[in-house]
Design a protein around this motif. Structure first.
Motif, PDB file in Angstrom:
ATOM      1  N   SER A  44      38.522  50.071  33.952  1.00 57.40           N
ATOM      2  CA  SER A  44      37.843  48.678  33.869  1.00 57.40           C
ATOM      3  C   SER A  44      36.614  48.909  32.952  1.00 57.40           C
ATOM      4  O   SER A  44      35.982  47.694  32.554  1.00 57.40           O
ATOM      5  CB  SER A  44      37.238  48.451  35.170  1.00 57.40           C
ATOM      6  OG  SER A  44      38.252  48.360  35.975  1.00 57.40           O
ATOM      7  N   LEU A  45      36.072  50.104  32.862  1.00 58.28           N
ATOM      8  CA  LEU A  45      34.791  50.263  31.865  1.00 58.28           C
ATOM      9  C   LEU A  45      35.109  50.977  30.394  1.00 58.28           C
ATOM     10  O   LEU A  45      34.353  51.054  29.730  1.00 58.28           O
ATOM     11  CB  LEU A  45      33.781  51.076  32.557  1.00 58.28           C
ATOM     12  CG  LEU A  45      33.315  50.557  33.926  1.00 58.28           C
ATOM     13  CD1 LEU A  45      32.430  51.368  34.450  1.00 58.28           C
ATOM     14  CD2 LEU A  45      32.448  49.193  33.581  1.00 58.28           C
ATOM     15  N   GLY A 173      42.059  48.998  45.473  1.00 62.17           N
ATOM     16  CA  GLY A 173      41.093  50.280  44.678  1.00 62.17           C
ATOM     17  C   GLY A 173      40.662  49.293  43.297  1.00 62.17           C
ATOM     18  O   GLY A 173      39.295  49.501  42.837  1.00 62.17           O
ATOM     19  N   LEU A 174      41.578  48.913  42.736  1.00 65.47           N
ATOM     20  CA  LEU A 174      41.076  48.070  41.598  1.00 65.47           C
ATOM     21  C   LEU A 174      40.197  47.037  41.901  1.00 65.47           C
ATOM     22  O   LEU A 174      39.185  46.837  41.193  1.00 65.47           O
ATOM     23  CB  LEU A 174      42.392  47.522  40.757  1.00 65.47           C
ATOM     24  CG  LEU A 174      42.275  46.532  39.559  1.00 65.47           C
ATOM     25  CD1 LEU A 174      41.418  47.409  38.651  1.00 65.47           C
ATOM     26  CD2 LEU A 174      43.505  45.979  39.263  1.00 65.47           C
ATOM     27  N   LEU A 175      40.499  46.190  42.852  1.00 67.71           N
ATOM     28  CA  LEU A 175      39.675  45.013  43.162  1.00 67.71           C
ATOM     29  C   LEU A 175      38.175  45.385  43.657  1.00 67.71           C
ATOM     30  O   LEU A 175      37.078  45.027  43.219  1.00 67.71           O
ATOM     31  CB  LEU A 175      40.210  44.233  44.342  1.00 67.71           C
ATOM     32  CG  LEU A 175      39.279  43.220  44.947  1.00 67.71           C
ATOM     33  CD1 LEU A 175      39.341  41.989  43.934  1.00 67.71           C
ATOM     34  CD2 LEU A 175      40.205  42.429  46.428  1.00 67.71           C
ATOM     35  N   LEU A 176      38.156  46.689  44.287  1.00 65.38           N
ATOM     36  CA  LEU A 176      36.956  47.282  44.735  1.00 65.38           C
ATOM     37  C   LEU A 176      36.351  47.491  43.506  1.00 65.38           C
ATOM     38  O   LEU A 176      34.961  47.282  43.535  1.00 65.38           O
ATOM     39  CB  LEU A 176      37.222  48.421  45.713  1.00 65.38           C
ATOM     40  CG  LEU A 176      35.732  49.587  46.279  1.00 65.38           C
ATOM     41  CD1 LEU A 176      35.013  48.144  47.184  1.00 65.38           C
ATOM     42  CD2 LEU A 176      36.198  50.376  46.925  1.00 65.38           C
ATOM     43  N   SER A 177      36.880  48.291  42.493  1.00 65.25           N
ATOM     44  CA  SER A 177      36.100  48.705  41.515  1.00 65.25           C
ATOM     45  C   SER A 177      35.511  47.498  40.646  1.00 65.25           C
ATOM     46  O   SER A 177      34.382  47.631  39.920  1.00 65.25           O
ATOM     47  CB  SER A 177      37.043  49.518  40.465  1.00 65.25           C
ATOM     48  OG  SER A 177      37.848  48.642  39.740  1.00 65.25           O
ATOM     49  N   LEU A 178      36.354  46.153  40.386  1.00 66.80           N
ATOM     50  CA  LEU A 178      35.890  45.136  39.721  1.00 66.80           C
ATOM     51  C   LEU A 178      34.654  44.711  40.303  1.00 66.80           C
ATOM     52  O   LEU A 178      33.836  44.148  39.967  1.00 66.80           O
ATOM     53  CB  LEU A 178      36.980  44.269  39.655  1.00 66.80           C
ATOM     54  CG  LEU A 178      38.146  44.553  38.819  1.00 66.80           C
ATOM     55  CD1 LEU A 178      39.445  43.511  38.765  1.00 66.80           C
ATOM     56  CD2 LEU A 178      37.544  45.050  37.314  1.00 66.80           C
ATOM     57  N   VAL A 179      34.735  44.550  41.764  1.00 67.93           N
ATOM     58  CA  VAL A 179      33.558  43.728  42.559  1.00 67.93           C
ATOM     59  C   VAL A 179      32.307  44.846  42.324  1.00 67.93           C
ATOM     60  O   VAL A 179      31.140  43.955  42.074  1.00 67.93           O
ATOM     61  CB  VAL A 179      34.075  43.898  44.024  1.00 67.93           C
ATOM     62  CG1 VAL A 179      32.733  43.478  45.078  1.00 67.93           C
ATOM     63  CG2 VAL A 179      35.069  42.846  44.133  1.00 67.93           C
ATOM     64  N   VAL A 180      32.638  46.047  42.501  1.00 65.76           N
ATOM     65  CA  VAL A 180      31.448  46.996  42.309  1.00 65.76           C
ATOM     66  C   VAL A 180      30.741  46.843  41.011  1.00 65.76           C
ATOM     67  O   VAL A 180      29.422  46.693  40.619  1.00 65.76           O
ATOM     68  CB  VAL A 180      31.601  48.488  42.550  1.00 65.76           C
ATOM     69  CG1 VAL A 180      30.502  49.422  42.151  1.00 65.76           C
ATOM     70  CG2 VAL A 180      32.104  48.536  43.902  1.00 65.76           C
ATOM     71  N   ILE A 181      31.626  46.735  39.798  1.00 63.57           N
ATOM     72  CA  ILE A 181      31.221  46.577  38.497  1.00 63.57           C
ATOM     73  C   ILE A 181      30.473  45.191  38.434  1.00 63.57           C
ATOM     74  O   ILE A 181      29.439  44.911  37.992  1.00 63.57           O
ATOM     75  CB  ILE A 181      32.342  46.748  37.643  1.00 63.57           C
ATOM     76  CG1 ILE A 181      32.818  48.067  37.360  1.00 63.57           C
ATOM     77  CG2 ILE A 181      31.805  46.254  36.209  1.00 63.57           C
ATOM     78  CD1 ILE A 181      34.273  48.261  36.999  1.00 63.57           C
ATOM     79  N   GLY A 291      35.926  38.220  37.370  1.00 60.17           N
ATOM     80  CA  GLY A 291      36.190  37.117  38.616  1.00 60.17           C
ATOM     81  C   GLY A 291      37.616  36.768  38.320  1.00 60.17           C
ATOM     82  O   GLY A 291      38.042  36.715  39.692  1.00 60.17           O
ATOM     83  N   LEU A 292      38.074  36.194  37.303  1.00 63.44           N
ATOM     84  CA  LEU A 292      39.656  35.853  37.265  1.00 63.44           C
ATOM     85  C   LEU A 292      40.587  36.773  37.974  1.00 63.44           C
ATOM     86  O   LEU A 292      41.471  36.515  38.876  1.00 63.44           O
ATOM     87  CB  LEU A 292      39.958  35.346  36.065  1.00 63.44           C
ATOM     88  CG  LEU A 292      39.032  34.085  35.389  1.00 63.44           C
ATOM     89  CD1 LEU A 292      39.680  33.749  34.082  1.00 63.44           C
ATOM     90  CD2 LEU A 292      39.277  32.796  36.168  1.00 63.44           C
ATOM     91  N   ILE A 293      40.646  37.937  37.373  1.00 64.50           N
ATOM     92  CA  ILE A 293      41.307  38.975  38.017  1.00 64.50           C
ATOM     93  C   ILE A 293      41.026  39.426  39.374  1.00 64.50           C
ATOM     94  O   ILE A 293      42.107  39.417  40.171  1.00 64.50           O
ATOM     95  CB  ILE A 293      41.349  40.305  37.252  1.00 64.50           C
ATOM     96  CG1 ILE A 293      41.616  40.066  35.669  1.00 64.50           C
ATOM     97  CG2 ILE A 293      41.595  41.407  37.847  1.00 64.50           C
ATOM     98  CD1 ILE A 293      43.054  40.065  35.585  1.00 64.50           C
ATOM     99  N   ALA A 294      39.811  39.286  39.658  1.00 57.83           N
ATOM    100  CA  ALA A 294      39.588  39.515  41.301  1.00 57.83           C
ATOM    101  C   ALA A 294      40.077  38.325  41.977  1.00 57.83           C
ATOM    102  O   ALA A 294      40.670  38.743  43.257  1.00 57.83           O
ATOM    103  CB  ALA A 294      37.901  39.658  41.451  1.00 57.83           C
ATOM    104  N   GLY A 295      40.072  37.117  41.675  1.00 55.72           N
ATOM    105  CA  GLY A 295      40.489  35.938  42.356  1.00 55.72           C
ATOM    106  C   GLY A 295      42.000  35.971  42.606  1.00 55.72           C
ATOM    107  O   GLY A 295      42.563  36.059  43.762  1.00 55.72           O
TER     108      GLY A 295
END
Length: 557
Positions: A44-45, A173-181, A291-295
């Motif tokens: 993600s980074l 785990g991916l969603l959590l990483s995106l939210v934290v970022i 945001g789109l990926i997380a949704g």
């Protein structure tokens, strides 16, 4: 008069069994969520890591290097599967995935502390890649242990449902990483996040590590493994028994080609490549892309459990094969629809004013320089490099040998220039003027520098991304149960881990790098999709023809 019949457990006993099974699923899942969070932070980074660790090479090479470092973690996963799979079959499921978790957590924490390229030079990317290798080895042992552990606790007829909760962990785990970022990026601002804030999500992982280890310490060893040890049926040489015997080796190869290779490319296309496509190809703002990926992940993630449950009813094979086949048939239209939804100006300009690079093929390089010493300044290289950085799709057309390349934007023709025949001062001035000319022509033709967030069709974009995630859930939801059911208890951890991690580590892990290189070489932003389409199609054919259904297999027999 005595009566005979099937014994039924008292309600309190059934409740106790359900409670214990719930603890097994929850504890295994929480720990695996943490490991995936750690692993996905890097992906993600990647653009920030490129800036801090690969700044000594050109931009295209730097990004490919960042993706290669990401892929390095995947490359060693099969070796982690061999090392920790063997330990899991000898030493136990619980003990092994405790070790893998600690390795993963510590290596992730260290990434947040590493000095940048500007501070220590080439040692920075070397240290980064080393940490990625440790992460990959740990992850290679984690998944097989968690999946095997849960499956060996599951009652017959519910293995698909039970193990599907483990399957949610990668996405969570991916969603959590995106939210934290996303939270860190929003709170700190872009400048601070780019400078130092990107390190915080890595450093936070030490807290998650402590919590996850404590939770897993509450677990006992799986009953199937305990029974196997008590009966003296364990394997003393899991690697030899798993891969040295033709019958089992055949199953391992079939599991790879007919199952995990296709599952892997569908998974990584639907999650990682989709994010990469939004940011690098469609030039969408990173915050909105996350945001789109997380949704889409929030909407799609429950379907892991839905398809896991459904596989207990109708079988694992039809669901997984259908997912691979549908993906192969729909990826091109789905990604083209995504372009229209996210960057309609780019889609319109591409249709009305297509771009063509007319050049002598001999003057065109594949712009990847591992040591950062090559200067790509032929007339062809300059044209392609600028268009790639601008995110503009183009087609190639050969020109006579020795001719200067041209960029055609609709009906406008702009000659490039032979930068390799100029001194540095003259080149810099000419290149600045030429890029301004091409940029102006692109703007006039309607090509946007970035996606306009106000014009993004959010419902359509989330709809397409959710469709991609649902394809992921079809191939991934039932696969843990199927892999467990393909192999005997005494070599199960070893046997299932290797094809899973070759599939996901190599076929899936190298997907972003391979696809980006394919796009860079051809100029077509959709060309990279051929990689997952072909692999998914091969898996569908092989799986349909040669895989047998496993849902009714007795895994303790």
């Amino acid at each position: 008069m005595a009566t005979t019949g099937t014994y039924s457990a008292p309600a309190t006993e059934e409740h106790e069994v359900d409670r214990k099974d719930g603890l097994v699923i929850a504890a295994s899942s929480v720990g695996t969520v943490f490991e995936w969070y750690d692993f996905y932070l890097y992906g993600s980074l990647a653009s920030f890591i490129t800036h801090h660790f690969f700044s000594g090479v050109n931009e295209t090479t730097g990004y490919i290097f960042a993706l290669l470092a990401f892929a390095a973690g995947f490359a060693v996963r099969p070796f982690g599967a061999l090392v920790f799979g063997r330990l899991g079959d000898l030493w136990g499921r619980k003990n092994t995935f405790l070790v893998t978790m600690v390795l993963m957590g510590l290596s992730t924490f260290v990434v947040g502390l590493l000095p940048s390229y500007e501070q220590i030079g080439v040692l920075a990317p070397v240290a980064l890649v080393f940490m990625r290798l440790v992460q990959g080895l740990a992850l290679g042992g984690e998944y097989g242990g968690a999946a095997t552990y849960v499956a060996e606790h599951a009652p017959h007829g519910k293995r698909g449902f039970y193990t599907s909760w483990i399957q949610t962990t990668a996405t969570v785990g991916l969603l959590l990483s995106l939210v934290v970022i996303l939270i860190t990026r929003t709170q700190l601002g872009e400048d601070a996040f780019k400078s130092w804030g990107w390190r915080l999500p890595f450093l936070v992982s030490i807290v998650l590590l402590a919590a996850s280890v404590w939770i897993r310490l509450q677990l006992n060893e799986s009953p199937a493994f305990q029974r196997m040890i008590a009966e003296g049926k364990g394997s003393k040489q899991p690697l030899a028994d798993a891969f040295g015997k033709a019958a089992n080796l055949k199953l391992v190869v079939l599991a790879l080609v007919g199952l995990t290779a296709g599952q892997a490319v569908v998974w990584y296309t639907g999650q990682f490549y989709a994010l990469f496509f939004l940011e690098k190809m469609l030039k969408l703002d990173g915050t909105m892309a996350y945001g789109l990926i997380a949704g889409s992940l929030l909407i799609g993630t429950p379907f892991f459990v839905v398809f896991g449950w459904l596989s207990d009813k109708i079988g694992r094979k039809p669901i997984i094969m259908a997912g691979c086949l549908i993906a192969a048939l729909t990826y091109f239209p789905l990604f083209k629809t995504l372009t229209t939804a996210v960057n309609p100006a780019l889609a319109a300009a591409t249709a009305s004013s297509p771009v063509t690079v007319v050049a002598d093929p001999a003057s065109c390089s594949f712009q990847f320089d591992p040591v950062g010493k090559t200067v790509f300044n032929t007339s062809c290289d300059l044209a392609k490099s600028y268009l790639a950085k601008a995110g503009v799709t183009y087609v190639n057309r050969p020109a006579p040998a020795g001719s200067v390349a041209q960029v055609q934007i609709g009906t406008t023709v702009i000659p490039s220039f032979a930068g390799d025949k100029m001194d540095k001062t003259a080149f810099t001035a000419r290149n600045k003027a030429w890029e301004a000319e091409v940029g102006g022509a692109l703007k006039q033709a309607g090509y946007p520098a970035k996606a306009d967030t106000a014009k993004v069709n959010v419902p359509l974009a989330i709809g397409v991304l959710t469709a991609l995630v649902i394809l992921v859930t079809m191939v991934y939801g039932p696969i843990a149960a199927m892999l467990v059911e393909m192999f005997p208890t005494n070599i199960r951890y070893t046997s299932m881990s290797l094809p899973y991690h070759i599939g996901n580590g190599w076929f899936g892990g190298f997907l972003p790098t391979t696809a980006f290189a394919m796009v860079a070489a051809t100029g077509d932003i959709y060309y990279g999709l051929w990689y997952p389409v072909v692999v998914a199609a091969i898996t569908a054919v092989v799986g349909i023809l040669f895989l047998r259904e496993t849902k009714d297999v007795d895994i303790e027999a």
